[in-house]
Design a protein around this motif. Structure first.
Motif, PDB file in Angstrom:
ATOM      1  N   VAL A 126     -54.707 -28.648  77.125  1.00 34.89           N
ATOM      2  CA  VAL A 126     -55.542 -27.691  76.397  1.00 34.89           C
ATOM      3  C   VAL A 126     -56.656 -27.245  77.335  1.00 34.89           C
ATOM      4  O   VAL A 126     -57.319 -28.075  77.959  1.00 34.89           O
ATOM      5  CB  VAL A 126     -56.165 -28.307  75.125  1.00 34.89           C
ATOM      6  N   ALA A 127     -56.833 -25.934  77.444  1.00 27.50           N
ATOM      7  CA  ALA A 127     -57.913 -25.385  78.270  1.00 27.50           C
ATOM      8  C   ALA A 127     -58.574 -24.253  77.506  1.00 27.50           C
ATOM      9  O   ALA A 127     -57.924 -23.543  76.728  1.00 27.50           O
ATOM     10  CB  ALA A 127     -57.365 -24.875  79.593  1.00 27.50           C
ATOM     11  N   ARG A 128     -59.868 -24.084  77.751  1.00 24.63           N
ATOM     12  CA  ARG A 128     -60.623 -23.000  77.113  1.00 24.63           C
ATOM     13  C   ARG A 128     -61.211 -22.112  78.205  1.00 24.63           C
ATOM     14  O   ARG A 128     -61.715 -22.611  79.203  1.00 24.63           O
ATOM     15  CB  ARG A 128     -61.736 -23.571  76.250  1.00 24.63           C
ATOM     16  N   PHE A 129     -61.126 -20.821  77.965  1.00 28.35           N
ATOM     17  CA  PHE A 129     -61.719 -19.854  78.883  1.00 28.35           C
ATOM     18  C   PHE A 129     -62.259 -18.700  78.053  1.00 28.35           C
ATOM     19  O   PHE A 129     -61.505 -18.073  77.305  1.00 28.35           O
ATOM     20  CB  PHE A 129     -60.693 -19.346  79.898  1.00 28.35           C
ATOM     21  N   HIS A 130     -63.545 -18.431  78.178  1.00 29.06           N
ATOM     22  CA  HIS A 130     -64.242 -17.428  77.374  1.00 29.06           C
ATOM     23  C   HIS A 130     -63.917 -17.664  75.902  1.00 29.06           C
ATOM     24  O   HIS A 130     -64.199 -18.732  75.383  1.00 29.06           O
ATOM     25  CB  HIS A 130     -63.891 -16.018  77.819  1.00 29.06           C
ATOM     26  N   ARG A 131     -63.288 -16.730  75.252  1.00 30.48           N
ATOM     27  CA  ARG A 131     -63.007 -16.898  73.817  1.00 30.48           C
ATOM     28  C   ARG A 131     -61.562 -17.310  73.545  1.00 30.48           C
ATOM     29  O   ARG A 131     -61.087 -17.226  72.423  1.00 30.48           O
ATOM     30  CB  ARG A 131     -63.339 -15.601  73.079  1.00 30.48           C
ATOM     31  N   TRP A 132     -60.855 -17.780  74.575  1.00 28.18           N
ATOM     32  CA  TRP A 132     -59.428 -18.095  74.460  1.00 28.18           C
ATOM     33  C   TRP A 132     -59.157 -19.581  74.630  1.00 28.18           C
ATOM     34  O   TRP A 132     -59.818 -20.268  75.395  1.00 28.18           O
ATOM     35  CB  TRP A 132     -58.638 -17.301  75.506  1.00 28.18           C
ATOM     36  N   ILE A 133     -58.127 -20.060  73.936  1.00 34.15           N
ATOM     37  CA  ILE A 133     -57.676 -21.447  74.038  1.00 34.15           C
ATOM     38  C   ILE A 133     -56.199 -21.414  74.424  1.00 34.15           C
ATOM     39  O   ILE A 133     -55.387 -20.765  73.760  1.00 34.15           O
ATOM     40  CB  ILE A 133     -57.846 -22.197  72.705  1.00 34.15           C
ATOM     41  N   VAL A 134     -55.860 -22.112  75.501  1.00 36.46           N
ATOM     42  CA  VAL A 134     -54.476 -22.214  75.984  1.00 36.46           C
ATOM     43  C   VAL A 134     -53.998 -23.626  75.684  1.00 36.46           C
ATOM     44  O   VAL A 134     -54.647 -24.599  76.062  1.00 36.46           O
ATOM     45  CB  VAL A 134     -54.395 -21.941  77.500  1.00 36.46           C
ATOM     46  N   GLU A 135     -52.866 -23.747  74.991  1.00 41.68           N
ATOM     47  CA  GLU A 135     -52.258 -25.042  74.703  1.00 41.68           C
ATOM     48  C   GLU A 135     -50.835 -25.037  75.229  1.00 41.68           C
ATOM     49  O   GLU A 135     -50.067 -24.117  74.949  1.00 41.68           O
ATOM     50  CB  GLU A 135     -52.227 -25.321  73.203  1.00 41.68           C
ATOM     51  N   VAL A 136     -50.498 -26.063  76.000  1.00 38.67           N
ATOM     52  CA  VAL A 136     -49.158 -26.187  76.560  1.00 38.67           C
ATOM     53  C   VAL A 136     -48.629 -27.565  76.199  1.00 38.67           C
ATOM     54  O   VAL A 136     -49.292 -28.571  76.453  1.00 38.67           O
ATOM     55  CB  VAL A 136     -49.156 -25.996  78.094  1.00 38.67           C
ATOM     56  N   SER A 137     -47.433 -27.609  75.605  1.00 33.30           N
ATOM     57  CA  SER A 137     -46.807 -28.868  75.193  1.00 33.30           C
ATOM     58  C   SER A 137     -45.458 -29.008  75.858  1.00 33.30           C
ATOM     59  O   SER A 137     -44.669 -28.058  75.896  1.00 33.30           O
ATOM     60  CB  SER A 137     -46.601 -28.902  73.680  1.00 33.30           C
ATOM     61  N   TYR A 138     -45.176 -30.175  76.361  1.00 34.70           N
ATOM     62  CA  TYR A 138     -43.912 -30.520  76.996  1.00 34.70           C
ATOM     63  C   TYR A 138     -42.900 -30.836  75.912  1.00 34.70           C
ATOM     64  O   TYR A 138     -43.162 -31.654  75.035  1.00 34.70           O
ATOM     65  CB  TYR A 138     -44.157 -31.728  77.901  1.00 34.70           C
TER      66      TYR A 138
END
Length: 88
Positions: A35-47
């Motif tokens: 999980v990463a946050r950048f400005h107003r966005w959240i990126v979630e990556v699941s294996y």
């Protein structure tokens, strides 16, 4: 009043960074949910596990605005040996 259910599109800088976070997440997701946050966005990556004799893996990617609105959801197939995307 602003509608937070449908996020605005990311600008050019944000798109570049979101793309980089997706690639980083695809490489690191084998070790746990990324999980990463950048400005107003959240990126979630699941294996999602290995396929094709264990050398390839499927990862699920979601990009959301901080209020929860979904911008994108996709699945990628990555080469588990080299940590690089091969298709999706």
């Amino acid at each position: 009043m602003m509608d937070v259910s449908s996020p605005a599109m990311p600008d050019t800088e944000e798109l570049r960074m979101l793309r980089a976070l997706v690639y980083e997440g695809a490489a690191l997701a084998r070790h746990g949910r990324y999980v990463a946050r950048f400005h107003r966005w959240i990126v979630e990556v699941s294996y999602e596990g290995c396929c094709s004799a264990g050398s390839f893996a499927q990862v699920t990617v979601e990009i959301r605005c901080r209020h929860g609105g979904l911008l994108a959801r996709t699945c990628l197939v990555v080469d588990g040996r080299a940590d690089r995307e091969i298709g999706g």
